[in-house]
Design an enzyme around this catalytic site. Structure first.
Site, mmCIF file in Angstrom:
data_model
loop_
_atom_site.group_PDB
_atom_site.id
_atom_site.type_symbol
_atom_site.label_atom_id
_atom_site.label_comp_id
_atom_site.label_asym_id
_atom_site.label_seq_id
_atom_site.Cartn_x
_atom_site.Cartn_y
_atom_site.Cartn_z
ATOM 1 N N ASP A 157 0.828 -1.212 0.000
ATOM 2 C CA ASP A 157 0.000 0.000 0.000
ATOM 3 C C ASP A 157 0.862 1.263 0.000
ATOM 4 O O ASP A 157 1.831 1.384 0.761
ATOM 5 C CB ASP A 157 -0.879 0.032 1.243
ATOM 6 C CG ASP A 157 -1.834 -1.150 1.324
ATOM 7 O OD1 ASP A 157 -1.462 -2.246 0.873
ATOM 8 O OD2 ASP A 157 -2.940 -0.981 1.854
ATOM 9 N N HIS A 159 -1.124 4.508 -0.567
ATOM 10 C CA HIS A 159 -2.139 5.421 -0.049
ATOM 11 C C HIS A 159 -1.772 6.902 -0.238
ATOM 12 O O HIS A 159 -1.828 7.698 0.700
ATOM 13 C CB HIS A 159 -2.399 5.139 1.431
ATOM 14 C CG HIS A 159 -3.293 3.967 1.656
ATOM 15 N ND1 HIS A 159 -4.583 3.904 1.176
ATOM 16 C CD2 HIS A 159 -3.078 2.778 2.300
ATOM 17 C CE1 HIS A 159 -5.125 2.754 1.507
ATOM 18 N NE2 HIS A 159 -4.227 2.044 2.181
ATOM 19 N N ASP A 186 -4.039 -0.378 -3.483
ATOM 20 C CA ASP A 186 -4.204 0.762 -2.572
ATOM 21 C C ASP A 186 -3.198 1.863 -2.870
ATOM 22 O O ASP A 186 -2.413 2.284 -2.016
ATOM 23 C CB ASP A 186 -4.107 0.306 -1.113
ATOM 24 C CG ASP A 186 -5.405 -0.310 -0.612
ATOM 25 O OD1 ASP A 186 -6.283 -0.603 -1.449
ATOM 26 O OD2 ASP A 186 -5.547 -0.489 0.606
ATOM 27 N N ASP A 189 -6.136 7.353 -1.832
ATOM 28 C CA ASP A 189 -6.876 7.602 -0.579
ATOM 29 C C ASP A 189 -5.935 7.837 0.596
ATOM 30 O O ASP A 189 -4.803 7.363 0.617
ATOM 31 C CB ASP A 189 -7.841 6.454 -0.244
ATOM 32 C CG ASP A 189 -9.127 6.512 -1.054
ATOM 33 O OD1 ASP A 189 -9.484 7.616 -1.501
ATOM 34 O OD2 ASP A 189 -9.760 5.463 -1.247
ATOM 35 N N ARG A 190 -6.458 8.587 1.565
ATOM 36 C CA ARG A 190 -5.784 8.922 2.830
ATOM 37 C C ARG A 190 -4.664 9.936 2.645
ATOM 38 O O ARG A 190 -4.633 10.944 3.324
ATOM 39 C CB ARG A 190 -5.283 7.662 3.538
ATOM 40 C CG ARG A 190 -6.388 6.661 3.873
ATOM 41 C CD ARG A 190 -5.853 5.545 4.767
ATOM 42 N NE ARG A 190 -6.819 4.480 4.963
ATOM 43 C CZ ARG A 190 -7.798 4.477 5.852
ATOM 44 N NH1 ARG A 190 -7.956 5.519 6.643
ATOM 45 N NH2 ARG A 190 -8.630 3.461 5.965
ATOM 46 N N ASN A 218 -8.428 -2.776 -2.404
ATOM 47 C CA ASN A 218 -9.805 -2.457 -2.034
ATOM 48 C C ASN A 218 -10.095 -0.962 -2.100
ATOM 49 O O ASN A 218 -11.264 -0.550 -2.098
ATOM 50 C CB ASN A 218 -10.122 -2.994 -0.630
ATOM 51 C CG ASN A 218 -9.319 -2.325 0.451
ATOM 52 O OD1 ASN A 218 -8.090 -2.267 0.385
ATOM 53 N ND2 ASN A 218 -9.981 -1.817 1.482
ATOM 54 N N HIS A 219 -9.056 -0.114 -2.180
ATOM 55 C CA HIS A 219 -9.283 1.324 -2.308
ATOM 56 C C HIS A 219 -9.329 1.784 -3.763
ATOM 57 O O HIS A 219 -9.538 2.974 -3.999
ATOM 58 C CB HIS A 219 -8.211 2.105 -1.544
ATOM 59 C CG HIS A 219 -8.512 2.219 -0.085
ATOM 60 N ND1 HIS A 219 -9.130 3.327 0.464
ATOM 61 C CD2 HIS A 219 -8.314 1.352 0.934
ATOM 62 C CE1 HIS A 219 -9.278 3.137 1.762
ATOM 63 N NE2 HIS A 219 -8.793 1.949 2.074
ATOM 64 N N HIS A 270 -3.961 -8.484 -3.104
ATOM 65 C CA HIS A 270 -3.961 -7.369 -2.159
ATOM 66 C C HIS A 270 -4.341 -7.783 -0.749
ATOM 67 O O HIS A 270 -3.648 -7.464 0.216
ATOM 68 C CB HIS A 270 -4.906 -6.259 -2.628
ATOM 69 C CG HIS A 270 -4.968 -5.123 -1.667
ATOM 70 N ND1 HIS A 270 -3.934 -4.234 -1.498
ATOM 71 C CD2 HIS A 270 -5.927 -4.741 -0.776
ATOM 72 C CE1 HIS A 270 -4.232 -3.359 -0.563
ATOM 73 N NE2 HIS A 270 -5.452 -3.638 -0.112
ATOM 74 N N ARG A 319 -13.260 -6.012 9.842
ATOM 75 C CA ARG A 319 -13.349 -5.101 8.706
ATOM 76 C C ARG A 319 -14.770 -5.014 8.150
ATOM 77 O O ARG A 319 -15.126 -4.024 7.521
ATOM 78 C CB ARG A 319 -12.421 -5.549 7.578
ATOM 79 C CG ARG A 319 -10.934 -5.364 7.852
ATOM 80 C CD ARG A 319 -10.174 -5.621 6.568
ATOM 81 N NE ARG A 319 -8.742 -5.712 6.763
ATOM 82 C CZ ARG A 319 -7.902 -4.684 6.675
ATOM 83 N NH1 ARG A 319 -8.371 -3.483 6.414
ATOM 84 N NH2 ARG A 319 -6.612 -4.860 6.834
ATOM 85 N N HIS A 346 -2.497 -4.743 2.447
ATOM 86 C CA HIS A 346 -3.801 -4.505 3.092
ATOM 87 C C HIS A 346 -3.729 -4.157 4.572
ATOM 88 O O HIS A 346 -4.675 -3.567 5.097
ATOM 89 C CB HIS A 346 -4.674 -5.755 2.887
ATOM 90 C CG HIS A 346 -6.139 -5.556 3.136
ATOM 91 N ND1 HIS A 346 -6.825 -4.436 2.719
ATOM 92 C CD2 HIS A 346 -7.050 -6.359 3.758
ATOM 93 C CE1 HIS A 346 -8.096 -4.558 3.062
ATOM 94 N NE2 HIS A 346 -8.256 -5.703 3.698
#
Length: 589
Positions: A157, A159, A186, A189-190, A218-219, A270, A319, A346
């Site tokens: 990730d 992010h 991922d 995001d964030r 998943n993002h 992932h 989750r 993840h």
């Protein structure tokens, strides 16, 4: 000698306390993060609820929500060369790209992002179109071989952390035939530089499609992007063509491969696997339009699952999606497909990576300082022909090197974690006090520590060491006890604050042009749907009064950012609740 022994004992106690603080800080961050993801998946059922139960809003035409969740493709976007209609002004000083991309183009893009420059919308759209065309030709599972290269680098990730990506490129080398990469989802995001991160990854994918490989995370999902910041980032950076860019991003994300296999021995996904995972079936599904239930579960398992130490496979309740898979599930899948190792991402790990299931599962996470400055290292893996993974750690750092280990947790991570936890307590104030009241039948304002911890866990479900945290939450406990003497009824303000993220996502969906302005009529419709999903009854007059009170400039639209800010400190409004309820008649039945 005695002095040395005393110092040694003191130091051991000191390190033990430090380790305890480090662990509960990490647990708070991770628990709140996963609770947010659980809310996100639950929101999907809310959308289904709206579609199933509100085919028409007030009988005024077709279903608004259906149109918003499944928007009609903009005819302008159907034109493969629509980006040519966008003029690039002479005043633009950012990178100018030519296609097909060259090494010079990627170097220019890399340098521009280092200098905080923004890529023009015309080039963003063209780059996305070219990426979409390439991804359409790719299979669900990418098969790589180390016979053509010395080593393959695997990253987890990112992010939106551009600094981490740049540091990886600096330490390990830019993508090329000599330095192939697999980025395991991922990307966005964030973080604040998601656009730059994903543009660089796509650019190198176009330049070296045989040596740059991207798995979906998943993002890479438009609903996740609404909650965790990518949508907002795109609209802030591209006010004119942001909507078209977002729509193309959704298309590209849905076309990303979902797995990579190296030498037929190492599987890279992932999230993880389940007892139903079958790579042969996974390779056959239409990943860009998953409609069947089996296909949906297969993708969710691949993107959302986490390993556990216990045997078997169970629902990932932490989750809210995917599975917990045990070492037996891992071994079964590896044997079934002749594999020897599963690499996944993840999950943030303090050292950037972690081994489990007897070394058969490796978690790799490449965003350092994920929760807070100094909270964790990032890492990547290099795999050669011997298929033995080697780990490389790093940490983007501007200030943490100057701090002691104690200061890192005390000043930043620990304080930030406790603030987030206190906010969580305030948002569930009514439920907590109701739970305390069950143990305090005589209205003494006191419950035992054990009862206090039991109520917090049953309401928040964060799986935290509440007894250890109690001294840090004393102010929250005091407030809760002082309010025991009042009959607590959730009011409109408290509910809005608790569900502010979900409401924000729904508003972003209804705000089709992402202008940040919602009409009062749209506001009313949205809150009706949301309140129906929650099973509460709200008077229309209260909703309209609230909408008009937030419409400060009285132009008939609401700036949603200001709306959320108005309720940000709802826990400070305790002494005004009665006045607010009297004005709005906002109590729920």
């Amino acid at each position: 000698m005695k002095a040395a022994v005393l110092i040694q004992r003191w130091y051991r106690r000191y390190m033990a306390r430090l380790e305890m603080r480090r662990r509960y800080t990490w647990n708070i961050f991770q628990s709140i993060e996963y609770a947010g993801e659980q809310d996100q998946l639950q929101l999907s059922s809310f959308f289904s609820f709206m579609l199933d139960n509100f085919t028409q809003l007030n009988g005024n035409g077709p279903d608004l929500i259906s149109q918003l969740l499944d928007p009609v493709v903009d005819p302008w976007l159907d034109k493969e060369t629509c980006y040519n209609l966008i003029a690039v002004p002479e005043s633009y000083t950012g990178p100018r790209l030519s296609f097909p991309l060259s090494v010079s183009d990627t170097n220019t893009l890399l340098g521009a992002f280092k200098e905080q420059q923004t890529l023009h919308a015309r080039y963003v759209l063209q780059l996305l179109y070219e990426t979409k065309k390439l991804l359409k030709q790719m299979p669900n599972i990418i098969h790589l071989s180390t016979s053509y290269t010395k080593e393959i680098t695997i990253c987890g990730d990112l992010h939106g952390r551009l600094d981490d990506l740049l540091l990886i490129f600096y330490k390990n080398g830019l993508p090329s035939a000599e330095t192939p990469y697999v980025f395991n989802g991922d990307f966005v995001d964030r973080g604040k530089k998601s656009v730059e991160v994903v543009m660089l990854l796509f650019a190198y994918l176009l330049l070296y499609p045989d040596y740059m490989h991207l798995n979906r995370g998943n993002h890479e999902d438009h609903i996740m992007n609404l909650r965790y910041g990518f949508t907002k980032e795109v609209m802030l950076k591209y006010k004119t063509h942001g909507r078209e860019i977002l729509q193309l991003f959704q298309d590209v994300f849905s076309l990303l491969p979902v797995a990579t296999v190296i030498d037929g021995k190492i599987l890279i996904v992932h999230g993880g696997i389940s007892d139903q995972t079958d790579l042969d079936f996974l390779s056959t599904i239409e990943r860009h339009k998953v409609s069947g239930s089996k296909q949906s579960f297969t993708i969710v398992d691949i993107l959302w699952s986490d390993p556990k130490t216990q045997e078997g496979c169970s629902a990932n309740t932490f989750r809210g999606g995917g599975c917990y898979f045990g070492p037996d599930i891992t071994q079964r899948l590896l044997l079934q497909h002749g594999l020897q190792l599963l690499i996944r991402s993840h999950e943030c790990k303090q050292e950037g990576y972690e081994l489990c299931h007897g070394g058969q599962v490796i978690t790799i996470f490449s965003a350092s300082n994920y929760y807070e400055e100094g909270s964790n290292r990032g890492a990547y893996i290099k795999v050669g022909r011997e298929l033995v993974p080697r780990f490389y750690q790093y940490q983007v750092s501007r200030t943490t090197r100057k701090l002691t280990l104690t200061q890192r947790y005390n000043r930043s991570a620990e304080g930030s974690a406790l603030r987030a936890l206190k906010e969580k307590l305030f948002t569930h104030r009514s439920e907590l006090m109701s739970g305390f009241q069950q143990y305090d039948q005589n209205n003494t304002g006191c419950v035992s520590v054990s009862e206090w911890a039991q109520v917090l866990e049953s309401v928040l479900r964060l799986d935290l060491p509440w007894r250890t945290l109690r001294p840090h939450l004393s102010s929250v406990v005091t407030i809760s006890f002082l309010l025991f003497s009042f009959q607590v009824t959730p009011n409109l303000a408290e509910t809005l604050f608790r569900y502010r993220t979900d409401i924000g996502i729904i508003f972003n969906i209804i705000d089709k042009d992402h202008s940040g302005l919602i009409s009062i009529e749209e506001f009313r419709h949205t809150w009706r749907l949301f309140s129906a999903h929650l099973g509460v009854d709200i008077d229309d007059r209260a909703i309209d009064d609230l909408a008009r009170s937030i419409d400060f400039n009285k132009d008939g639209s609401i700036d949603f950012t200001e709306f959320l800010e108005a309720f940000r400190v709802v826990h400070k409004l305790d002494n005004k609740d009665q006045q607010l309820n009297g004005k709005m008649d906002g109590k729920f039945s």
